[in-house]
Design a protein around this motif. Sequence first.
Motif, mmCIF file in Angstrom:
data_model
loop_
_atom_site.group_PDB
_atom_site.id
_atom_site.type_symbol
_atom_site.label_atom_id
_atom_site.label_comp_id
_atom_site.label_asym_id
_atom_site.label_seq_id
_atom_site.Cartn_x
_atom_site.Cartn_y
_atom_site.Cartn_z
ATOM 1 N N ASP A 208 -38.199 -81.994 23.464
ATOM 2 C CA ASP A 208 -37.693 -83.359 23.655
ATOM 3 C C ASP A 208 -37.092 -83.518 25.049
ATOM 4 O O ASP A 208 -37.260 -84.543 25.704
ATOM 5 C CB ASP A 208 -36.611 -83.682 22.617
ATOM 6 C CG ASP A 208 -37.182 -83.732 21.208
ATOM 7 O OD1 ASP A 208 -38.414 -83.842 21.074
ATOM 8 O OD2 ASP A 208 -36.393 -83.647 20.251
ATOM 9 N N TYR A 209 -36.394 -82.492 25.501
ATOM 10 C CA TYR A 209 -35.706 -82.576 26.792
ATOM 11 C C TYR A 209 -36.695 -82.793 27.940
ATOM 12 O O TYR A 209 -36.412 -83.533 28.885
ATOM 13 C CB TYR A 209 -34.876 -81.310 27.033
ATOM 14 C CG TYR A 209 -34.090 -81.386 28.315
ATOM 15 C CD1 TYR A 209 -32.906 -82.117 28.386
ATOM 16 C CD2 TYR A 209 -34.553 -80.767 29.477
ATOM 17 C CE1 TYR A 209 -32.207 -82.226 29.569
ATOM 18 C CE2 TYR A 209 -33.855 -80.868 30.663
ATOM 19 C CZ TYR A 209 -32.685 -81.591 30.705
ATOM 20 O OH TYR A 209 -31.996 -81.708 31.882
ATOM 21 N N PHE A 210 -37.858 -82.144 27.857
ATOM 22 C CA PHE A 210 -38.826 -82.255 28.958
ATOM 23 C C PHE A 210 -39.831 -83.396 28.733
ATOM 24 O O PHE A 210 -40.884 -83.443 29.358
ATOM 25 C CB PHE A 210 -39.529 -80.913 29.181
ATOM 26 C CG PHE A 210 -38.594 -79.855 29.710
ATOM 27 C CD1 PHE A 210 -38.058 -79.969 30.983
ATOM 28 C CD2 PHE A 210 -38.218 -78.786 28.927
ATOM 29 C CE1 PHE A 210 -37.168 -79.022 31.476
ATOM 30 C CE2 PHE A 210 -37.332 -77.825 29.409
ATOM 31 C CZ PHE A 210 -36.801 -77.945 30.688
ATOM 32 N N ASP A 211 -39.492 -84.307 27.848
ATOM 33 C CA ASP A 211 -40.324 -85.482 27.565
ATOM 34 C C ASP A 211 -39.644 -86.715 28.189
ATOM 35 O O ASP A 211 -38.465 -86.666 28.569
ATOM 36 C CB ASP A 211 -40.419 -85.642 26.037
ATOM 37 C CG ASP A 211 -41.481 -86.638 25.616
ATOM 38 O OD1 ASP A 211 -42.203 -87.172 26.483
ATOM 39 O OD2 ASP A 211 -41.571 -86.886 24.402
ATOM 40 N N TYR A 212 -40.380 -87.841 28.259
ATOM 41 C CA TYR A 212 -39.738 -89.098 28.642
ATOM 42 C C TYR A 212 -38.891 -89.608 27.478
ATOM 43 O O TYR A 212 -39.101 -89.215 26.324
ATOM 44 C CB TYR A 212 -40.790 -90.147 29.006
ATOM 45 C CG TYR A 212 -41.520 -89.860 30.295
ATOM 46 C CD1 TYR A 212 -40.896 -89.186 31.341
ATOM 47 C CD2 TYR A 212 -42.837 -90.266 30.475
ATOM 48 C CE1 TYR A 212 -41.565 -88.921 32.530
ATOM 49 C CE2 TYR A 212 -43.518 -89.996 31.663
ATOM 50 C CZ TYR A 212 -42.868 -89.315 32.678
ATOM 51 O OH TYR A 212 -43.538 -89.060 33.836
ATOM 52 N N TYR A 213 -37.942 -90.499 27.780
ATOM 53 C CA TYR A 213 -37.059 -91.048 26.745
ATOM 54 C C TYR A 213 -36.900 -92.537 27.067
ATOM 55 O O TYR A 213 -35.901 -92.955 27.665
ATOM 56 C CB TYR A 213 -35.721 -90.284 26.805
ATOM 57 C CG TYR A 213 -34.750 -90.560 25.682
ATOM 58 C CD1 TYR A 213 -34.958 -91.576 24.748
ATOM 59 C CD2 TYR A 213 -33.599 -89.797 25.546
ATOM 60 C CE1 TYR A 213 -34.066 -91.811 23.732
ATOM 61 C CE2 TYR A 213 -32.690 -90.020 24.534
ATOM 62 C CZ TYR A 213 -32.929 -91.033 23.630
ATOM 63 O OH TYR A 213 -32.033 -91.286 22.624
ATOM 64 N N PRO A 214 -37.932 -93.358 26.704
ATOM 65 C CA PRO A 214 -37.979 -94.755 27.166
ATOM 66 C C PRO A 214 -36.714 -95.562 26.858
ATOM 67 O O PRO A 214 -36.235 -96.295 27.724
ATOM 68 C CB PRO A 214 -39.189 -95.331 26.422
ATOM 69 C CG PRO A 214 -40.019 -94.150 26.073
ATOM 70 C CD PRO A 214 -39.092 -92.993 25.886
ATOM 71 N N GLU A 215 -36.150 -95.422 25.644
ATOM 72 C CA GLU A 215 -34.967 -96.240 25.306
ATOM 73 C C GLU A 215 -33.824 -95.946 26.270
ATOM 74 O O GLU A 215 -33.171 -96.852 26.797
ATOM 75 C CB GLU A 215 -34.482 -95.957 23.874
ATOM 76 C CG GLU A 215 -35.451 -96.345 22.785
ATOM 77 C CD GLU A 215 -36.459 -95.246 22.459
ATOM 78 O OE1 GLU A 215 -36.694 -94.359 23.310
ATOM 79 O OE2 GLU A 215 -37.037 -95.283 21.366
ATOM 80 N N LEU A 216 -33.584 -94.673 26.497
ATOM 81 C CA LEU A 216 -32.500 -94.276 27.403
ATOM 82 C C LEU A 216 -32.795 -94.721 28.833
ATOM 83 O O LEU A 216 -31.937 -95.273 29.526
ATOM 84 C CB LEU A 216 -32.331 -92.746 27.358
ATOM 85 C CG LEU A 216 -31.330 -92.156 28.337
ATOM 86 C CD1 LEU A 216 -29.905 -92.605 28.008
ATOM 87 C CD2 LEU A 216 -31.391 -90.616 28.318
ATOM 88 N N GLU A 217 -34.043 -94.542 29.266
ATOM 89 C CA GLU A 217 -34.393 -94.882 30.646
ATOM 90 C C GLU A 217 -34.265 -96.390 30.890
ATOM 91 O O GLU A 217 -33.775 -96.818 31.940
ATOM 92 C CB GLU A 217 -35.810 -94.389 30.956
ATOM 93 C CG GLU A 217 -35.859 -92.874 31.045
ATOM 94 C CD GLU A 217 -37.268 -92.313 31.031
ATOM 95 O OE1 GLU A 217 -38.213 -93.037 31.395
ATOM 96 O OE2 GLU A 217 -37.426 -91.140 30.645
ATOM 97 N N THR A 218 -34.685 -97.204 29.901
ATOM 98 C CA THR A 218 -34.553 -98.656 30.036
ATOM 99 C C THR A 218 -33.073 -99.029 30.156
ATOM 100 O O THR A 218 -32.679 -99.833 31.005
ATOM 101 C CB THR A 218 -35.177 -99.366 28.804
ATOM 102 O OG1 THR A 218 -36.491 -98.875 28.670
ATOM 103 C CG2 THR A 218 -35.199 -100.873 28.961
ATOM 104 N N ARG A 219 -32.258 -98.426 29.295
ATOM 105 C CA ARG A 219 -30.822 -98.721 29.311
ATOM 106 C C ARG A 219 -30.202 -98.345 30.668
ATOM 107 O O ARG A 219 -29.440 -99.124 31.255
ATOM 108 C CB ARG A 219 -30.153 -97.948 28.162
ATOM 109 C CG ARG A 219 -28.667 -98.183 28.012
ATOM 110 C CD ARG A 219 -28.346 -99.614 27.597
ATOM 111 N NE ARG A 219 -28.806 -99.913 26.242
ATOM 112 C CZ ARG A 219 -28.091 -99.727 25.143
ATOM 113 N NH1 ARG A 219 -26.867 -99.269 25.240
ATOM 114 N NH2 ARG A 219 -28.579 -100.020 23.961
ATOM 115 N N LEU A 220 -30.556 -97.166 31.181
ATOM 116 C CA LEU A 220 -30.004 -96.736 32.471
ATOM 117 C C LEU A 220 -30.455 -97.675 33.587
ATOM 118 O O LEU A 220 -29.688 -98.036 34.485
ATOM 119 C CB LEU A 220 -30.437 -95.293 32.792
ATOM 120 C CG LEU A 220 -29.843 -94.191 31.898
ATOM 121 C CD1 LEU A 220 -30.492 -92.840 32.191
ATOM 122 C CD2 LEU A 220 -28.326 -94.077 32.109
ATOM 123 N N ASN A 221 -31.716 -98.098 33.509
ATOM 124 C CA ASN A 221 -32.279 -99.008 34.502
ATOM 125 C C ASN A 221 -31.526 -100.343 34.494
ATOM 126 O O ASN A 221 -31.099 -100.839 35.548
ATOM 127 C CB ASN A 221 -33.769 -99.213 34.178
ATOM 128 C CG ASN A 221 -34.514 -99.802 35.346
ATOM 129 O OD1 ASN A 221 -34.032 -99.729 36.477
ATOM 130 N ND2 ASN A 221 -35.657 -100.402 35.089
#
Length: 289
Positions: free
Chosen positions: A65-78
């Motif tokens: 999981d760690y070396f995968d993308y994490y769209p929900e988190l990335e959208t939130r950070l963006n």
Amino acid sequence: MKVRKAVIPAAGLGTRMLPATKTVPKEMLPLVDKPVIQYIIEEAVAAGIEDILIVTNRAKSAMDDYFDYYPELETRLNQAGKEKELCEVRRAADLANIFYVRQKETRGLGHAIWRAKRFVGDEPFAVLLGDDIMKASVPVTRQLIDAAEKYSASAVGVQYVATEAISKYSSVKVSPLEGRVFQVSDMNEKPTPEQMLSNYAILGRYVLTPEIFDILENLSPGYGGEIQLTDGLKQLCRTNPMVAVDFEGRRYDTGNLNGFLEATIDFALGHPQTGDWLRRFILDKAKHL
Ligand code: G1P
């Protein structure tokens, strides 16, 4: 001889770090701000490795999981304008081509490496043990690859350890070749001081040729009732050239509490975000010890 692939055995149960490792894989424990496994992957990438296989077990899916993308988190950070965090989260997922295979049974390091046979095919490959973190100006894996390429040989990373400590490691029989490089003619796993072949111990880094797989496949259990990589290498060095590299750099055994704390303190002292603060904190603490 070009080394493009690496294997990271990470299927150990982490029994030396309990209870923290009961549900968190030891490779996922944070060293300052990154999990241990990320330092290992970064070393492999810095050494020129392109494809990495992690040998895992059923309790280690947090690593995939760690070396995968994490769209929900990335959208939130963006949305929150947290660019630095977004960049770091993405960087971990884009470090390398990472593959996984499960060891399925806990049968020792040699068995874990044998599970990489299909991934490796007919090429030389690097092995980086998941517990051994290195601090070095030239990545230790690179130092080994350079020697392996120069001598068309397998290579093991060694350092001189005290006689009292040798029984924690494998001991290697060496004869001088050039500078920090030695020829290897024998080795044994977890020797007593009486059995040791020299004070040079293998410390978590290898470059191996694919001949090792046939040897591992037919190997009987050794020390601790497990299939030992060292026993396989002992056979390999009898028929194929093998060198030992007394590598430059500091090695930390993050699989035990003291080593983990040493690494944490050293890495935090060298970290731009924590270094100055920690130095002041330690100096202040030392006054009252
Ligand atoms: C393993 C290897 C051993 C090596 C050591 C340090 O032992 O079997 O040969 O010297 O790592 O890299 P472990 O620490 O898993 O007992």
